[in-house]
Design an enzyme around this catalytic site. Sequence first.
Site, PDB file in Angstrom:
ATOM      1  N   ASN A  92      15.154 -26.867  -0.299  1.00 11.45           N
ATOM      2  CA  ASN A  92      14.223 -27.561  -1.357  1.00 11.45           C
ATOM      3  C   ASN A  92      12.778 -27.069  -1.119  1.00 11.45           C
ATOM      4  O   ASN A  92      12.031 -26.796  -0.153  1.00 11.45           O
ATOM      5  CB  ASN A  92      13.926 -29.404  -0.793  1.00 11.45           C
ATOM      6  N   GLY A  98      12.351 -32.797  -4.084  1.00 13.37           N
ATOM      7  CA  GLY A  98      12.229 -33.636  -3.128  1.00 13.37           C
ATOM      8  C   GLY A  98      11.679 -33.188  -1.814  1.00 13.37           C
ATOM      9  O   GLY A  98      12.510 -33.691  -0.590  1.00 13.37           O
ATOM     10  N   GLN A  99      11.203 -32.061  -1.573  1.00 11.85           N
ATOM     11  CA  GLN A  99      10.820 -31.284  -0.135  1.00 11.85           C
ATOM     12  C   GLN A  99      10.115 -32.375   0.518  1.00 11.85           C
ATOM     13  O   GLN A  99       8.875 -32.501  -0.008  1.00 11.85           O
ATOM     14  CB  GLN A  99      10.059 -30.158  -0.464  1.00 11.85           C
ATOM     15  N   HIS A 105      12.334 -24.538   5.269  1.00  9.97           N
ATOM     16  CA  HIS A 105      13.545 -24.801   6.078  1.00  9.97           C
ATOM     17  C   HIS A 105      14.909 -24.811   5.252  1.00  9.97           C
ATOM     18  O   HIS A 105      14.749 -25.022   4.156  1.00  9.97           O
ATOM     19  CB  HIS A 105      13.489 -26.239   6.890  1.00  9.97           C
ATOM     20  N   HIS A 107      18.743 -26.251   4.988  1.00  8.52           N
ATOM     21  CA  HIS A 107      19.665 -27.122   5.739  1.00  8.52           C
ATOM     22  C   HIS A 107      20.940 -26.246   5.578  1.00  8.52           C
ATOM     23  O   HIS A 107      21.448 -25.674   4.791  1.00  8.52           O
ATOM     24  CB  HIS A 107      19.805 -28.241   4.630  1.00  8.52           C
TER      25      HIS A 107
HETATM   26  P1  5GP Z   1      13.510 -31.715   3.100  1.00  8.73           P
HETATM   27  O1  5GP Z   1      13.679 -32.911   2.041  1.00  8.73           O
HETATM   28  O2  5GP Z   1      12.003 -31.451   3.391  1.00  8.73           O
HETATM   29  O3  5GP Z   1      14.362 -30.486   2.532  1.00  8.73           O
HETATM   30  O4  5GP Z   1      14.354 -31.909   4.324  1.00  8.73           O
HETATM   31  C1  5GP Z   1      13.569 -32.344   5.410  1.00  8.73           C
HETATM   32  C2  5GP Z   1      14.724 -32.846   6.514  1.00  8.73           C
HETATM   33  O5  5GP Z   1      13.970 -33.057   7.887  1.00  8.73           O
HETATM   34  C3  5GP Z   1      15.157 -34.248   6.221  1.00  8.73           C
HETATM   35  O6  5GP Z   1      16.709 -33.845   6.119  1.00  8.73           O
HETATM   36  C4  5GP Z   1      14.718 -35.099   7.269  1.00  8.73           C
HETATM   37  O7  5GP Z   1      15.951 -36.035   7.765  1.00  8.73           O
HETATM   38  C5  5GP Z   1      14.562 -34.217   8.514  1.00  8.73           C
HETATM   39  N1  5GP Z   1      13.690 -34.599   9.354  1.00  8.73           N
HETATM   40  C6  5GP Z   1      12.446 -35.259   9.185  1.00  8.73           C
HETATM   41  N2  5GP Z   1      11.908 -35.365  10.348  1.00  8.73           N
HETATM   42  C7  5GP Z   1      12.625 -35.038  11.249  1.00  8.73           C
HETATM   43  C8  5GP Z   1      12.413 -34.873  12.594  1.00  8.73           C
HETATM   44  O8  5GP Z   1      11.373 -35.544  13.341  1.00  8.73           O
HETATM   45  N3  5GP Z   1      13.323 -34.203  13.479  1.00  8.73           N
HETATM   46  C9  5GP Z   1      14.489 -33.715  12.873  1.00  8.73           C
HETATM   47  N4  5GP Z   1      15.398 -33.280  13.649  1.00  8.73           N
HETATM   48  N5  5GP Z   1      14.643 -33.782  11.423  1.00  8.73           N
HETATM   49  C10 5GP Z   1      13.618 -34.228  10.895  1.00  8.73           C
END
Ligand code: 5GP
Length: 121
Positions: A92, A98-99, A105, A107
């Site tokens: 994202n 929705g980042q 990173h 997924h």
């Molecule tokens: P984004 O929406 O930024 O692409 O994804 C962020 C991801 O980080 C989400 O899937 C969320 O569940 C994960 N996440 C957020 N905080 C933490 C954390 O403290 N530890 C881990 N392992 N994952 C996290």
Amino acid sequence: MNAYDPDNIFAKILRGEIPCNKIYEDEHALCFHDVAPQAPVHALVVPKGAYRSFSDFATKASSAEREGFFHAVYKCAQLLQLETGGYRLLANHGADAGQEVSHFHVHICGGGKLGKLVTSL
Ligand code: 5GP
């Protein structure tokens, strides 16, 4: 986008200030399980460098960092034994996607049949 925030949650994980369920680590990247999995297997791969998002990483990381990062993504998928069944990579970038965490990173999702990607508003 704003400047890189060194207090984002993945920066804290990289510094060892908060724990993670680690899958793989090398000089370029750290891979760990997502704390709120959206699939039977849901891992995150983060580069060790301070990059806010995909665009930041794509334009500022060295070729060695880019190569090392994507090798780590591959390695993580292998360690999670997702090769045969298949898996999805997703990154994202920014608000519309929705980042949530402003450290680039990828997924890795798998471990079972995944639904279609949601692409509509
Ligand atoms: P984004 O929406 O930024 O692409 O994804 C962020 C991801 O980080 C989400 O899937 C969320 O569940 C994960 N996440 C957020 N905080 C933490 C954390 O403290 N530890 C881990 N392992 N994952 C996290």
